[in-house]
Design a protein around this motif. Structure first.
Motif, short mmCIF file in Angstrom:
data_model
loop_
_atom_site.label_atom_id
_atom_site.label_comp_id
_atom_site.label_asym_id
_atom_site.label_seq_id
_atom_site.Cartn_x
_atom_site.Cartn_y
_atom_site.Cartn_z
N GLY A 111 33.85 5.30 16.97
CA GLY A 111 34.98 4.61 16.44
C GLY A 111 33.64 3.15 16.54
N ASP B 113 36.56 7.86 28.22
CA ASP B 113 35.66 7.32 26.85
C ASP B 113 35.51 6.01 26.12
N GLU B 114 34.49 5.16 26.48
CA GLU B 114 34.31 3.16 26.55
C GLU B 114 36.36 2.71 27.29
N SER C 226 31.93 10.46 21.84
CA SER C 226 32.62 11.24 21.68
C SER C 226 33.10 12.64 21.37
N GLN D 250 39.16 6.95 23.86
CA GLN D 250 38.93 6.28 23.43
C GLN D 250 39.61 5.52 22.51
N GLN E 104 39.33 11.24 16.98
CA GLN E 104 38.28 11.50 18.03
C GLN E 104 38.87 11.35 19.33
MG LIG Z 1 33.13 7.66 20.80
#
Ligand SMILES: [Mg+2]
Ligand SMILES: Nc1ncnc2c1ncn2[C@@H]1O[C@H](COP(=O)(O)OP(=O)(O)OP(=O)(O)O)[C@@H](O)[C@H]1O
Lengths: 503, 376
Positions: A403, A164-165, A42, A84, B376
């Motif tokens: 995460g 991202d995922e 990430s 994510q 994030q």
């Molecule tokens: Mg990540």
């Protein structure tokens, strides 16, 4: 458009998240990015989409060095990212969220939502996303929110899409549809980066694969040359077992029982409709179902976060229908919430504070009115070590963990309590294969010690691997039940039941 | 993993450069920038350079230049810190309490009434009792807003503003009640509290005009107690958790309604103490609007102090110094005291807009550190 990352290094104080990473992303190609929790995927992508500035190294777009002074610059350069963790405004509609930041305005600065709405419709149709442009985001299940994020990036006509995922919250059917979208985008000449922890997915969809470990690229290859075990070993640095080993099934008495349970959503629609279910001690019950069929409401009502309109919840012979959340904790119910970011932890709190979020009042951690922080820190450090949570210290803010490590934190907290019943929503969402292996072991250990375990997961493979009994939920009811100990369960039968065929 | 790595995990994080920038450099530059803008304001209104220089010298002299200046600074700072601590507590619990002003008034009134009612009691009992009455009534008054929020969902910003208005009028009304109004007076003014209820002046043996009083000990105790409450106690953990993420707090089994009422009550107790501190330490009686905007300045103090007890202590001292110095400025240079209000407000604006400070003083900050790197 081709992108070249050269020698990218990113540090956060003492933490090195990426070290000297070289990566190329080409148009008309899907680059699969694989790596353990906390490996730095990430972070690397956040550098690419302009959210972080790299400590060192450079980004070349079609051979020309580019510097981004924020995500706006990256978007203008045609790089868009689906994060994510969603970045949506809950009280806005889908369309409002999509246009946020790139609003088209008409005369007198009038917000032209009609055009945007039409465009959202077009994107919807083109890729089969089925999102109501006028729905409020806060009322949408996580799976649909994910699709809103995807629409957002598509709406900004990015040439490079970083995902991202994205599949972490999708059901298997949704993943298939989603792959169709990816293929269409690739064939239209877009460059895609696809991050996932699911090895079969990456083997299916990626054109090239890069594996990242401890912030460095440790392997690259083509899907046709690689197998699942090979990839897993590259990622984790050791062989990973995909099999689940359980003790023979020896269930005890009934631990949890619901009687004609009926629950309403905030919108007063029926979420759970006269539902009866039991969980015995020493048993893992898995609830399969397409998201939005009442699973979230079920978890909430069982853990005390939502009131039942009708019916009863019995736990250990006691009626707990009206019992508070705290009291249920005390009785021995542990809860791994499906949304770790907004429910399971507090991002600005430290790892240690989060570790005792629901046990700080316990005699272990408090003296009178005081929290015994020295003890909390010591115990937390032990959990961090036992559960292999990657963090430089227990004083790190939980929001700064990757995460997967956030999820491990929540799981560590809940599993380390004295419990009788464990209720887990999506317990391994976003975890790498090594961590999934570990958390599955812990869930099974809880069962083997005589705990009852109720797992709600959209991951059918996970449900099938762990459960002693599988229940399929559809429109707030249990529509099918399978005894996994009586012989192999037919996966496609479950799939049909999930789609409502049995109802 | 070995024991040494366990110890590594428990090693507290060193305060990094970016924290220092946040906690020290930004406030310092904010003050400097505000003083410069204050000077520019004076220039624009035809104050000559010499007078401006003189006024800033007076500001310094009046706040820390002498024993009496320091005494004045501390006297002005004490109620700001007390009420600021209460607001900080509320902010931490996610409550934007605008009602400190009303709580100061109600708390002060309660302290005065207690003081002049039980005149027979010795100081050792009457003074603490009056303080306690102030805290208690402040707490009760604030919990009304907390209760309204829990029971009806009324937002505390609105309800506390209204409670302020009510407090002003209630005070005016009460000051004319026969058993409160000073004998033989027609204007609204309360009876005076007896010496036994007053917070004793600390430096009266040097010079009876030195006003600094025992309230500063109260302040120090309050700072320590609030620190303990927020960061060491179970209740404080619940306050902070509910403030940071109410959903997670609920998930963890914390009772949000109770927490809101308790947080408002604690905030009100501190504001009430600030009021009691004023009437028992400085004024000796209550008059209309005796709070003099303390409850509003305290909002600024709490924000400037980043809702941290230690930060509030320093922010309160700064505001106290500005007030004391401002009076000197008026005397020495003839500059209006309103200018101090402008400078105070400017400091808050600059603190609230760290990006602005970073843009004005780029050399004070490490390059690239402005980026938000959370999450994030
Ligand atoms: Mg990540
Ligand atoms: N803002 C931050 N401050 C401090 N450390 C950070 C920050 N963001 C990330 N890190 C650290 O950098 C490392 C890499 O994190 P990153 O989120 O990139 O991992 P990831 O590969 O995406 O993992 P996951 O699969 O679990 O999402 C982790 O050790 C994490 O704790």
């Amino acid at each position: 458009m081709d992108i070249e990352l050269r020698g990218i290094t990113k540090r956060f104080g003492p933490v090195t998240a990426n070290e000297d990473v070289n990566l190329s992303i080409r148009s008309g190609e899907v680059l699969g990015l694989l790596g353990e929790n906390g490996a730095g995927k990430s972070t690397l992508m956040n550098v690419l989409c302009g959210l972080y500035s790299p400590t060192d190294g450079e980004i070349l777009i079609d051979g020309v060095p580019a510097t981004f002074d924020g995500p706006g610059d990256a978007i203008r350069a045609g790089i868009g990212m689906v994060h994510q963790h969603f970045m949506l405004v809950p009280v806005f509609t889908v369309t409002e969220n999509v246009v946020l930041g790139v609003e088209r305005t008409g005369r007198f600065d009038h917000l032209d939502l009609a055009t945007a709405r039409a465009q959202v419709h077009a994107i919807n149709d083109q890729y089969g996303l089925h999102v109501d442009p006028d729905a409020l985001v806060e009322n949408l299940p996580v799976g649909v929110q994910q699709r809103v994020e995807i629409i957002k990036v598509l709406f900004r006509s990015a040439d490079v899409l970083i995902l991202d995922e994205p599949t972490a919250v999708l059901t298997p059917q949704e993943v298939d549809d989603f792959f169709q979208i990816i293929k269409a985008l690739r064939d239209a000449g877009k460059a895609l980066v696809f991050i996932t922890h699911k090895l079969n997915e990456i083997l299916e969809i990626a054109d090239r694969i890069s594996v990242i470990r401890n912030g460095r690229i440790v392997g690259e290859g083509l899907p046709k040359d690689l197998t699942r075990p090979q990839l897993a070993e590259m990622m984790v640095g050791r062989p990973v077992s995909f099999d689940v080993v359980k003790k023979p099934f020896a269930p005890g008495g009934t631990l949890l029982e619901t009687r004609d349970l009926t629950v309403l959503r905030d919108t007063d629609e029926i979420a759970i409709d006269h539902l009866n279910l039991t969980v015995r001690s020493g048993e893992i019950v898995g609830i399969a179902g397409v998201q939005g069929n009442g699973q979230s409401a079920l978890i909430e009502v069982l853990t005390g976060l939502r009131r039942a309109t009708e019916g009863q919840v019995m736990f250990d012979g006691q009626d707990i229908t009206r019992t508070s959340v705290r009291e249920r904790h005390r009785l021995g119910i542990a809860h791994i919430p499906e949304d770790r970011q907004t429910v399971g932890l507090i991002k600005n709190f430290t790892v240690a504070e989060n570790m005792v979020l629901d046990t700080y009042y316990d005699a272990r951690f408090s003296r009178g009115p005081r929290v015994d922080w020295a003890q909390v820190n010591k115990v937390s450090a032990g959990f961090v070590r036992d559960f292999d949570i990657r963090t430089p210290s227990v004083f790190q803010a939980a929001g700064h963990l990757s995460g997967g490590n956030q999820q491990k934190l929540v799981v560590a907290r809940e599993l380390s309590r004295e419990t009788k019943l464990l209720i887990a929503g999506q317990p391994t969402r976003g975890l790498d294969v090594g961590s999934i292996e570990y958390i599955h072991k812990r869930l099974i250990a809880a069962r083997d010690e005589g705990d009852g375990v109720l797992i709600v997961s959209s991951e059918l493979d996970e449900i099938m691997a762990l459960s002693d009994r599988i229940l399929v939920m559809f429109k707030g009811r249990i529509v099918a039940e399978y005894d996994a100990n009586a012989g192999p369960v037919d996966k496609s039968a479950i799939g049909l039941a999930m789609a409502g065929a049995a109802a | 993993m070995t024991d040494t790595s366990m110890n590594d995990l428990m090693k507290a994080k060193m305060i990094g450069r970016s924290e220092i920038e946040d906690l020290i450099i930004v406030p310092l530059f904010a003050i400097v920038a505000a003083l410069i803008l204050g000077a520019l304001t004076m220039l624009a209104t035809n104050v000559d350079l010499a007078t401006i220089g003189l006024s800033y010298v007076a500001l310094l002299k009046g706040s820390v230049g002498s024993l009496s200046a320091i005494s004045e600074t501390l006297t002005a700072a004490a109620p700001l810190i007390l009420a600021g601590l209460g607001l900080a507590l509320g902010f931490r619990a996610g409550l934007f309490n605008i009602g400190a002003e009303g709580q100061v008034l109600m708390g002060g009134m309660a302290a005065v009434i207690t003081g002049f009612t039980f005149t027979d009691l010795p100081a050792a009992i009457l003074m603490p009792m009056s303080l306690l009455a102030g805290a208690l009534v402040g707490a009760l008054y604030a919990s009304i807003a907390g209760w309204l929020r829990v029971a009806t969902g009324a937002h505390e910003v609105i309800s506390t503003i209204m409670l302020n208005l009510i407090a002003y009028r209630l005070l005016d009304y009460m000051l004319r009640l026969p058993f409160i109004q000073k004998e033989g007076r027609a204007d609204p003014i309360s009876k005076s509290v007896p010496d036994a209820a007053e917070l004793p002046r600390l430096l009266a043996f040097i010079d009876p005009n030195l006003r600094v009083h025992a309230g500063i000990f109260l302040v120090l105790v309050a700072v320590a107690v609030v620190y303990w409450l927020l960061f060491r106690s179970k209740l404080g953990f619940e306050f902070r958790a509910s403030g940071e993420n109410p959903q997670a707090a609920r998930y963890a089994g914390m009772r949000s309604g109770l927490i809101i009422v308790l947080a408002m009550a604690s905030a009100g107790a501190l504001a009430g103490l600030a009021g009691a501190n004023q009437v028992l330490g400085v004024l000796g009686r209550a008059t209309p609007g005796f709070s003099a905007g303390i409850g509003f300045d305290a909002i600024a103090v709490a924000l400037l102090g980043r809702s941290h007890p230690i930060g509030v202590l320093f922010a309160g001292l700064l505001f106290g110094a500005l007030e004391a110095g401002g009076r000197q400025m008026q005397v020495d240079a003839g500059v209006s005291i309103d200018l101090i209000g402008i400078i105070q407000a400017l400091i808050i604006v600059f603190i609230a807009a760290p990006l602005l400070v970073r843009a004005v003083f780029p050399w004070g900050f490490r390059k690239g550190s402005r980026q938000t790197e959370g999450g994030q």
